[in-house]
Design an enzyme around this catalytic site. Structure first.
Site, PDB file in Angstrom:
ATOM      1  N   SER A  64     -10.371   7.306  -3.108  1.00 34.66           N
ATOM      2  CA  SER A  64     -11.622   8.073  -2.983  1.00 34.66           C
ATOM      3  C   SER A  64     -12.783   7.463  -3.776  1.00 34.66           C
ATOM      4  O   SER A  64     -13.618   8.169  -4.328  1.00 34.66           O
ATOM      5  CB  SER A  64     -11.406   9.531  -3.388  1.00 34.66           C
ATOM      6  OG  SER A  64     -10.462  10.147  -2.520  1.00 34.66           O
ATOM      7  N   GLY A  79      -7.563   9.143  -0.083  1.00 34.55           N
ATOM      8  CA  GLY A  79      -7.950   9.922   1.085  1.00 34.55           C
ATOM      9  C   GLY A  79      -8.083  11.413   0.819  1.00 34.55           C
ATOM     10  O   GLY A  79      -8.200  12.216   1.736  1.00 34.55           O
ATOM     11  N   HIS A 133       0.843  -1.197   0.000  1.00 33.41           N
ATOM     12  CA  HIS A 133       0.000   0.000   0.000  1.00 33.41           C
ATOM     13  C   HIS A 133       0.877   1.245   0.000  1.00 33.41           C
ATOM     14  O   HIS A 133       1.953   1.253   0.598  1.00 33.41           O
ATOM     15  CB  HIS A 133      -0.921  -0.012   1.230  1.00 33.41           C
ATOM     16  CG  HIS A 133      -1.970   1.046   1.141  1.00 33.41           C
ATOM     17  ND1 HIS A 133      -1.729   2.351   1.479  1.00 33.41           N
ATOM     18  CD2 HIS A 133      -3.264   0.994   0.717  1.00 33.41           C
ATOM     19  CE1 HIS A 133      -2.827   3.060   1.274  1.00 33.41           C
ATOM     20  NE2 HIS A 133      -3.778   2.260   0.814  1.00 33.41           N
TER      21      HIS A 133
HETATM   22  P1  PGA Z   1      -9.563   6.011   0.219  1.00 32.35           P
HETATM   23  O1  PGA Z   1      -8.371   4.963   0.451  1.00 32.35           O
HETATM   24  O2  PGA Z   1     -10.708   5.243  -0.330  1.00 32.35           O
HETATM   25  O3  PGA Z   1      -9.837   6.602   1.581  1.00 32.35           O
HETATM   26  O4  PGA Z   1      -9.050   7.035  -0.747  1.00 32.35           O
HETATM   27  C1  PGA Z   1      -8.122   3.931  -0.463  1.00 32.35           C
HETATM   28  C2  PGA Z   1      -6.922   3.138  -0.041  1.00 32.35           C
HETATM   29  O5  PGA Z   1      -5.970   3.707   0.508  1.00 32.35           O
HETATM   30  O6  PGA Z   1      -6.882   1.905  -0.218  1.00 32.35           O
END
Ligand code: PGA
Length: 255
Positions: free
Chosen positions: A213, A173, A95
């Site tokens: 997101s 995020g 990740h």
């Molecule tokens: P998010 O995170 O949906 O909050 O953007 C996705 C991820 O980091 O796997």
């Protein structure tokens, strides 16, 4: 035929009690889901308890990371054997938060992928470019290095038991999502990389999730793209209704 795989990455959120509660809500909400593989990834601390909640349901268990050794003097780490013992199916590897904050490299990603593979668990291999890399025209170079690095030494059969998550770092995020076209273009490129490594039929069988997101409002558009086969969901996975709002559109899509 590729499977649509939608996984909730809870990151460092939820106490054990809150994790058990959310897991139970997801299990109840997903009980009629048939075509989408649904998984949730709580913290290590909550995994064993959540394993009891998802047992016998159609919700799979995922871990957020792993170490590549079986056991030993690796303070703070958890091995794939230990994850397997409690019923983990998927392991998120590489990740961008691991890469950015905790020194994950393509080499450690590869070691983890191989270990997880050898035990019959499925790695979710995360790749993706930063905004600066995209602006510099390095998107394809970055994805090529990450994919070749992650799959180094993996046989054709092992490659078939992997999932990729394409997650543009600038979309994680931030509330900013890649457009359907931007995401599709990157996914098609990644599938092309897999085809170069393993041939077209293997490449066509590997599910490539989008992450960054993703939410109920944009899920249907993203999932309808030819090469987008699911999602790795952060923020929107922290509530059962928004998570299921992403799973539901996937039910009617076939790849
Ligand atoms: P998010 O995170 O949906 O909050 O953007 C996705 C991820 O980091 O796997």
């Amino acid at each position: 035929m590729r499977k649509i795989v939608i996984a909730g990455n809870w990151k460092m959120n939820k106490t054990v009690a809150d994790s058990v509660k959310l897991a139970a809500e997801v299990v109840a909400a997903a009980k009629d889901v048939k075509n989408v593989v649904v998984a949730i990834a709580p913290t290590y601390l909550a995994l064993a308890k959540v394993a009891e909640v998802v047992k016998g349901s159609n919700v799979k268990l995922a871990a957020q990371d792993v170490h590549w050794e079986n056991q030993g003097a690796y303070t703070g780490k958890v091995s794939a054997d230990m994850l397997k013992e409690i019923g983990v199916d998927f392991v998120i590897i590489g990740h961008s938060e691991q890469r950015t904050y905790f020194g994950e490299t393509d080499e450690t990603v590869n070691k983890k992928v191989r270990k997880v593979q050898s035990l019959g668990l499925t790695p979710i291999i995360c790749i993706g470019e930063t905004l600066a890399e995209r602006k510099d025209g390095r998107l394809e170079a970055v994805l090529t290095t990450q994919v070749n690095g992650a799959y180094a030494g993996l046989s054709r059969d092992e490659a078939l038991r992997t999932v990729i998550a394409y997650e543009p770092v600038w979309a994680i995020g931030t509330g900013v999502t890649a457009s359907d076209d931007e995401a599709q273009e990157a996914h098609a490129f990644v599938r092309g990389l897999l085809a170069k490594l393993y041939g077209d039929s293997v490449a066509q069988s590997i599910s490539i999730q989008y992450g960054g997101s993703m939410k109920p409002e944009n899920a249907a558009g993203l999932l309808a793209q030819k090469d987008i086969d699911g999602g790795l969901i952060g923020g929107a996975a922290l509530k059962a209704d928004s998570f299921l709002g992403i799973v539901t559109p996937g039910e009617t899509i076939h790849k």
